[in-house]
Design a protein around this motif. Structure first.
Motif, mmCIF file in Angstrom:
data_model
loop_
_atom_site.group_PDB
_atom_site.id
_atom_site.type_symbol
_atom_site.label_atom_id
_atom_site.label_comp_id
_atom_site.label_asym_id
_atom_site.label_seq_id
_atom_site.Cartn_x
_atom_site.Cartn_y
_atom_site.Cartn_z
ATOM 1 N N ALA A 148 0.815 -1.211 0.000
ATOM 2 C CA ALA A 148 0.000 0.000 0.000
ATOM 3 C C ALA A 148 0.846 1.259 0.000
ATOM 4 O O ALA A 148 0.549 2.232 -0.712
ATOM 5 C CB ALA A 148 -0.937 -0.009 1.206
ATOM 6 N N VAL A 149 1.916 1.282 0.774
ATOM 7 C CA VAL A 149 2.748 2.485 0.864
ATOM 8 C C VAL A 149 3.374 2.818 -0.483
ATOM 9 O O VAL A 149 3.387 3.979 -0.909
ATOM 10 C CB VAL A 149 3.841 2.309 1.942
ATOM 11 C CG1 VAL A 149 4.819 3.489 1.913
ATOM 12 C CG2 VAL A 149 3.214 2.193 3.326
ATOM 13 N N SER A 150 3.894 1.807 -1.169
ATOM 14 C CA SER A 150 4.501 2.038 -2.491
ATOM 15 C C SER A 150 3.503 2.618 -3.478
ATOM 16 O O SER A 150 3.844 3.474 -4.302
ATOM 17 C CB SER A 150 5.079 0.731 -3.040
ATOM 18 O OG SER A 150 6.121 0.261 -2.227
ATOM 19 N N LYS A 153 2.507 6.385 -2.394
ATOM 20 C CA LYS A 153 3.565 7.381 -2.608
ATOM 21 C C LYS A 153 3.437 8.080 -3.950
ATOM 22 O O LYS A 153 3.916 9.204 -4.117
ATOM 23 C CB LYS A 153 4.933 6.712 -2.498
ATOM 24 C CG LYS A 153 5.391 6.464 -1.079
ATOM 25 C CD LYS A 153 6.784 5.829 -1.062
ATOM 26 C CE LYS A 153 7.281 5.639 0.371
ATOM 27 N NZ LYS A 153 8.622 4.995 0.398
ATOM 28 N N HIS A 154 2.793 7.419 -4.893
ATOM 29 C CA HIS A 154 2.646 7.994 -6.242
ATOM 30 C C HIS A 154 1.394 8.869 -6.364
ATOM 31 O O HIS A 154 1.177 9.487 -7.416
ATOM 32 C CB HIS A 154 2.607 6.879 -7.281
ATOM 33 C CG HIS A 154 3.884 6.101 -7.379
ATOM 34 N ND1 HIS A 154 5.002 6.577 -8.029
ATOM 35 C CD2 HIS A 154 4.233 4.890 -6.875
ATOM 36 C CE1 HIS A 154 5.978 5.683 -7.956
ATOM 37 N NE2 HIS A 154 5.531 4.646 -7.259
ATOM 38 N N PHE A 155 0.564 8.922 -5.327
ATOM 39 C CA PHE A 155 -0.657 9.718 -5.387
ATOM 40 C C PHE A 155 -0.349 11.190 -5.125
ATOM 41 O O PHE A 155 0.343 11.510 -4.151
ATOM 42 C CB PHE A 155 -1.670 9.237 -4.336
ATOM 43 C CG PHE A 155 -2.517 8.075 -4.762
ATOM 44 C CD1 PHE A 155 -1.938 6.874 -5.139
ATOM 45 C CD2 PHE A 155 -3.891 8.176 -4.783
ATOM 46 C CE1 PHE A 155 -2.713 5.801 -5.525
ATOM 47 C CE2 PHE A 155 -4.675 7.103 -5.165
ATOM 48 C CZ PHE A 155 -4.086 5.911 -5.538
ATOM 49 N N ARG A 293 -1.082 12.680 4.099
ATOM 50 C CA ARG A 293 -0.430 13.561 3.116
ATOM 51 C C ARG A 293 -1.356 13.829 1.932
ATOM 52 O O ARG A 293 -1.535 14.986 1.520
ATOM 53 C CB ARG A 293 0.874 12.909 2.632
ATOM 54 C CG ARG A 293 1.567 13.694 1.504
ATOM 55 C CD ARG A 293 2.700 12.901 0.888
ATOM 56 N NE ARG A 293 2.246 11.687 0.218
ATOM 57 C CZ ARG A 293 1.739 11.673 -1.018
ATOM 58 N NH1 ARG A 293 1.591 12.800 -1.709
ATOM 59 N NH2 ARG A 293 1.358 10.528 -1.568
ATOM 60 N N ILE A 294 -1.946 12.770 1.392
ATOM 61 C CA ILE A 294 -2.822 12.911 0.226
ATOM 62 C C ILE A 294 -4.020 13.788 0.553
ATOM 63 O O ILE A 294 -4.452 14.609 -0.268
ATOM 64 C CB ILE A 294 -3.276 11.521 -0.257
ATOM 65 C CG1 ILE A 294 -2.076 10.728 -0.779
ATOM 66 C CG2 ILE A 294 -4.348 11.640 -1.343
ATOM 67 C CD1 ILE A 294 -2.350 9.252 -0.986
ATOM 68 N N LEU A 295 -4.553 13.655 1.777
ATOM 69 C CA LEU A 295 -5.727 14.419 2.179
ATOM 70 C C LEU A 295 -5.372 15.771 2.801
ATOM 71 O O LEU A 295 -6.119 16.328 3.581
ATOM 72 C CB LEU A 295 -6.565 13.590 3.168
ATOM 73 C CG LEU A 295 -7.142 12.285 2.614
ATOM 74 C CD1 LEU A 295 -7.951 11.555 3.688
ATOM 75 C CD2 LEU A 295 -8.020 12.546 1.391
ATOM 76 N N ASN A 296 -4.208 16.269 2.439
ATOM 77 C CA ASN A 296 -3.800 17.633 2.818
ATOM 78 C C ASN A 296 -3.702 17.796 4.338
ATOM 79 O O ASN A 296 -4.134 18.786 4.907
ATOM 80 C CB ASN A 296 -4.779 18.655 2.232
ATOM 81 C CG ASN A 296 -4.177 20.047 2.108
ATOM 82 O OD1 ASN A 296 -3.007 20.188 1.778
ATOM 83 N ND2 ASN A 296 -4.975 21.072 2.395
#
Length: 302
Positions: A148-150, A153-155, A293-296
């Motif tokens: 999942a982390v890998s 990280k690209h999102f 991180r993705i969700l600000n």
């Protein structure tokens, strides 16, 4: 007895007009929604791709035939859970199709989807998603090792995605109905016939158009998450002690939901819904950090 049973027998025979998969339910069937989802999935698996308007009509038909008593938008309860879980995917131009069978592994478990006639001992709470200790003897085109982390990280962040939406020269906000009516920025909807969504930035009052569902089903979900991240409501919380992730279910991005669903299932747990929250057990801190991180940075740590 007069129509239902004879019709079922007729459609199950291996000849015209039958040769069909038939699901039979009655008043004591335990989970009629799941039965309807299986009927919808079986029907869609025989098609190449299906327009969403046709899917909605079929869900309305199932609502009547199974007496579900869903007052509005039957597709939201029948079709959308299959779409969110990845059994069905978007293929552009407001069309959807059943995804190919897939197997995903991680340490002790294998999750596989969209195969028929699996035994109950490998079934999960999600239709056509199965969990076993080993990869079944099925001809999967590819078997994936899940990390999942890998993937996460690209999102890009929701902020970065919204910044790429089409800008609009809109200066009059009187016709906009804001999701957060007190502060009047973030997601807004123009109350007219096309039900268009917009995103208004708080300081510059810059306006961008949120893509329609038939173009990008996740566009409005991303916009809502960004909106909640900047108006203080947040998008959920993470329990450091229990390793549980609590996510606001309303307008949560579909791809993020699928990743958290797989992670939780592969850890031997079952995600569930409770009081407006998706709850994903056994999510490690590195994954939670990526989601935050993705969700600000709108996930609260407890």
């Amino acid at each position: 007895n007069i129509v239902g049973k004879p019709m079922a027998a007729l459609m199950m025979q291996k000849a015209y007009p039958g040769d069909a998969t038939v699901t039979v339910c009655h008043s004591r069937s335990k989970d009629l929604i799941k039965e309807c989802q299986e009927a919808l999935f079986t029907w869609m698996s025989l098609q190449n791709q299906v327009n969403y308007n046709t899917i909605k009509k079929y869900c309305e038909y199932l609502n009547l035939q199974y007496n579900l008593l869903i007052e509005e938008h039957p597709a939201w309860k029948i079709f959308l859970p299959l779409f969110f879980a990845g059994n069905i995917d978007f293929c552009g131009d407001n069309c959807f199709k059943v995804t190919e069978p897939i197997a995903v592994t991680k340490r002790d478990f294998c999750i596989y989807t969209n195969t028929f006639n699996q035994s109950l001992d490998v079934s999960t709470a999600f239709p056509f998603i199965f969990r076993s200790k080993e990869v079944p003897h099925i001809d999967f085109k590819k078997i994936y090792r899940f990390n999942a982390v890998s993937i996460l990280k690209h999102f890009p962040t929701v902020k970065d995605i919204v910044s790429k939406f089409e800008p609009l020269p809109l200066n009059d906000f009187s016709s906009l109905k804001f999701d957060n009516r007190e502060i009047k920025f973030g997601v807004a909807q123009k109350e007219d016939w096309n039900l268009k969504y917009y995103f208004v930035y708080p300081e510059t009052r810059r306006v961008v158009a949120v893509p329609y569902w038939n173009v990008n089903p996740d566009g409005i979900n991303v916009a809502y998450c960004y909106s909640r991240s900047i108006d203080g409501r947040g998008n959920g919380k993470y329990s450091l002690k229990d390793k549980r992730m609590y996510i606001t279910s309303y307008r949560f991005p579909i791809l993020l939901y699928r990743i958290l669903l797989l992670e939780s299932l592969l850890e031997g747990n079952t995600p569930f819904f409770e009081q407006g929250l998706y709850i994903f057990p056994n999510i490690n801190l590195n994954i939670a950090n990526q989601i935050n991180r993705i969700l600000n940075n709108s996930i609260q740590y407890e």
